[in-house]
Design a protein around this motif. Structure first.
Motif, mmCIF file in Angstrom:
data_model
loop_
_atom_site.group_PDB
_atom_site.id
_atom_site.type_symbol
_atom_site.label_atom_id
_atom_site.label_comp_id
_atom_site.label_asym_id
_atom_site.label_seq_id
_atom_site.Cartn_x
_atom_site.Cartn_y
_atom_site.Cartn_z
ATOM 1 N N THR A 317 43.129 29.976 37.292
ATOM 2 C CA THR A 317 42.979 30.799 38.326
ATOM 3 C C THR A 317 42.072 31.001 39.202
ATOM 4 N N ARG A 318 40.906 30.055 39.310
ATOM 5 C CA ARG A 318 39.887 30.191 40.071
ATOM 6 C C ARG A 318 39.326 29.300 41.508
ATOM 7 N N ALA A 371 42.387 36.642 34.440
ATOM 8 C CA ALA A 371 41.919 38.181 34.766
ATOM 9 C C ALA A 371 44.227 38.569 34.734
ATOM 10 N N PRO A 372 43.645 40.120 34.116
ATOM 11 C CA PRO A 372 45.394 40.546 34.344
ATOM 12 C C PRO A 372 46.610 40.116 34.996
ATOM 13 N N MET A 373 47.517 39.977 34.017
ATOM 14 C CA MET A 373 48.216 39.555 35.024
ATOM 15 C C MET A 373 49.323 40.688 35.118
ATOM 16 N N GLY A 374 49.297 41.722 34.283
ATOM 17 C CA GLY A 374 50.159 43.301 34.165
ATOM 18 C C GLY A 374 49.941 43.809 35.251
ATOM 19 N N ARG A 385 47.054 52.800 43.043
ATOM 20 C CA ARG A 385 45.919 51.736 43.687
ATOM 21 C C ARG A 385 45.743 50.417 42.310
ATOM 22 N N VAL A 386 45.220 49.460 42.846
ATOM 23 C CA VAL A 386 44.956 47.857 41.919
ATOM 24 C C VAL A 386 43.784 47.188 42.158
ATOM 25 N N TRP A 387 42.847 46.437 41.278
ATOM 26 C CA TRP A 387 42.371 45.814 41.953
ATOM 27 C C TRP A 387 43.192 44.176 42.458
ATOM 28 N N LEU A 388 42.172 44.059 43.475
ATOM 29 C CA LEU A 388 42.958 42.269 44.215
ATOM 30 C C LEU A 388 42.458 41.534 44.106
ATOM 31 N N ASP A 389 41.418 41.174 42.614
ATOM 32 C CA ASP A 389 41.046 39.532 42.506
ATOM 33 C C ASP A 389 42.317 39.383 41.285
ATOM 34 N N PRO A 390 42.975 40.046 40.100
ATOM 35 C CA PRO A 390 43.230 39.859 39.488
ATOM 36 C C PRO A 390 45.130 39.369 40.238
ATOM 37 N N GLY A 418 41.023 37.929 29.294
ATOM 38 C CA GLY A 418 40.054 38.428 29.187
ATOM 39 C C GLY A 418 40.075 39.033 30.507
ATOM 40 N N ASP A 419 38.009 39.422 31.192
ATOM 41 C CA ASP A 419 38.250 39.671 32.090
ATOM 42 C C ASP A 419 37.442 41.117 32.303
ATOM 43 N N ARG A 420 38.759 41.852 31.878
ATOM 44 C CA ARG A 420 38.372 43.385 32.182
ATOM 45 C C ARG A 420 37.373 44.198 31.263
#
Length: 526
Positions: A317-318, A371-374, A385-390, A418-420
């Protein structure tokens, strides 16, 4: 006599391997190529990876001085021949393969011999030799034949090894688990320089600078791979490995560096950095020739079957993603996150993934994801409100992937992530904007090995997550990994956690277990 996986840690080590004589012993009269000066070149351990039903890749990297500032590991600027043996037993009485490979300076004196012609679903042991030095002994295992129906798969997944944040104690515990394989989901190392850290020491000045070039990336890998718990986990189990962002730089996207004042803001300069990061990654991981980089490009998405029980599909995903919408970060007003042109996977990888959904006959579809899919909304109430990288920054593609899995009749879709630096058990909705949307799969997010320090059982953020996301069933913010057992009827995830990482010797415990039943995409307490 075969040695069980639980007993394996009682074997190995260079000194042990050197005295394991018998039918499989190396001939002491044979002359071997030597590194050029005395010393143990196997300072970074041994590993195996990408297991198939008839083959596996082995790995070691020669480094007489792993912290040499030039990144060459104290090795000569010439090839060194490395012998290897593969046996059915830890004493090497029943050797099935003995050969050699050249460790070249161009690849940091790493070797990646691929061993073919092995028996399906069998345990093997391996070791390397150069000169009179013999490596630690590693254990590996092939997967079942693709047409077989194995009774069970036992594996663990982990991510996020921040050396400066604590001790890798969790890997000691992972090494002792009874597992068929390990999946590492990225952030194997962090690119940042290290001056002071939570271990209470001031590090060598060679590690103060951020990683930008090949020598520095090699040095950073040496720092991490010199840790005994990490070496033990590699020696005990075959790994399936991918990357997230920190193997190159935080939150990079495709040809774009993170927005900052560094010289790699020019995409051409960043691609040079990426190429050197990928080369160091390949040199230090048990990856097959298919994963050898070509400049700034490497193919990390791949599918590994475990008989008819499971297909493990590793995503990237990068490399192929578009830039994060709205300048990255977090937002409750970013409409660009719904743009159908935004992609995490890129067109070719997405087509490959969806084709796999249609073709697979496996009972469980396992996606190795970074990075989280859900959806992880962190503001209870009407605002999202969410993070925009995942995947929350790439909503249209997430909906397309999850919808395609349901439309293709995927029997059981489970995403491991992973990631979080946090543990989650959650349900995947076809469209989170629709309260009545179908649940089409499940996701287990695993915490970090050390990133974030000691952590806590719960946090204010965790309470917000649980209140804002009814599909999120579990939250925890301690360090550790996730142990999985899956059979024909159910999937069980055990969240294995340690109470601290800022001092060594922490015990391990199972904080919670969550289960998914066959054909029922919901998580519940196990």
């Amino acid at each position: 006599m075969s040695v069980s996986r639980r007993r394996f840690l009682g074997y190995g080590g260079a000194g042990t391997a050197a005295v394991l004589l018998g039918t499989g012993a190396w001939d002491a009269s044979t002359t071997y190529a030597v590194p050029g000066r005395a010393g143990n070149p196997f300072t970074l351990g041994v590993a195996s990876g990408d297991p198939r039903y008839d083959s596996v890749v082995l790995w070691t990297r020669l480094a007489l001085d792993p912290f040499a500032v030039d990144g060459r590991g104290g090795m000569p600027a010439k090839p060194v021949r490395v012998e290897y043996e593969v046996a059915r037993d830890a004493q090497f009485r029943h050797v099935v393969r003995r050969s050699s490979v050249l460790a070249t300076p161009e690849l940091g004196h790493s070797v990646h011999p691929e061993i073919h012609g092995l028996q399906p679903d069998h345990e093997y042991y391996f070791r390397f030799r150069t000169g009179q030095e013999i490596s630690a002994t590693g254990r590996t295992r092939t997967t079942p034949h693709p047409f077989s129906s194995p009774r069970e798969l036992r594996f663990a997944f982990a991510s996020c090894n921040a050396w400066q944040d604590g001790f890798f104690t969790a890997y000691d515990h992972l090494a002792a688990e009874d597992l068929d394989l390990v999946v590492h989901l990225g952030d194997y190392l962090y690119e940042s320089g290290v001056r002071t850290n939570r271990r209470g020491v001031v590090t060598d000045p060679r590690f103060h600078t951020e990683t930008f070039d090949l020598a520095r990336y090699r040095l950073q890998y040496s720092l991490y791979k010199s840790e005994a718990p990490l070496q033990a986990a590699h020696a005990a189990h075959p790994w399936i490995h991918t990357i997230d962002d920190h193997e190159v730089e935080n939150n990079w996207a495709g040809d774009l560096s993170q927005a900052d004042t560094e010289p790699d803001q020019d995409p051409a300069v960043f691609r040079v950095r990426r190429a050197q990061a990928f080369q160091a990654m390949y040199e230090n991981m048990p990856l097959r020739h298919d994963q050898m980089p070509s400049g700034p490009d490497v193919r990390l998405h791949r599918r590994l079957p475990y008989g008819r029980l499971a297909d493990i599909t590793m995503l990237d995903t990068r490399q192929y993603r578009s830039d994060q919408p709205c300048g990255d970060g977090d937002s409750s007003t970013c409409d660009d996150r719904f743009d159908p042109d935004n992609t995490m996977l890129g067109g070719k990888q997405k087509a490959w993934l969806l084709d796999g959904f249609r073709r697979s006959n496996a009972r469980w579809q396992v996606l190795g994801n970074q990075a989280p899919m859900g959806q992880t909304d962190w503001t209870p109430g009407p605002e999202t409100r969410v993070w925009l990288d995942p995947w929350d920054g790439y909503v249209a593609e997430r909906n397309e992937v999850l919808g395609a899995a349901q439309d293709a009749g995927v029997r059981n879709l489970v995403v491991i992530t992973g990631d979080r630096h946090q543990n989650y058990a959650l349900e995947l909705k076809r469209d989170y904007a629709d309260p009545g949307s179908a649940t089409v799969g499940t996701e287990f997010v695993g915490t970090s090995i050390t990133s974030g320090g000691d952590g806590a059982d719960t946090t204010t953020q965790g309470e917000q997550f649980l209140a804002a996301n009814p599909h999120l069933k579990f939250f925890n913010s301690q360090r550790g990994y996730v142990r999985v057992s899956v059979d024909r009827n159910r999937w069980r995830s055990d969240f294995r956690v340690v109470p601290y990482v800022t001092t060594p010797g922490a015990p391990i415990s199972t904080r919670a277990s969550y289960v998914v039943e066959d054909r029922t995409p919901h998580v519940h307490v196990g």
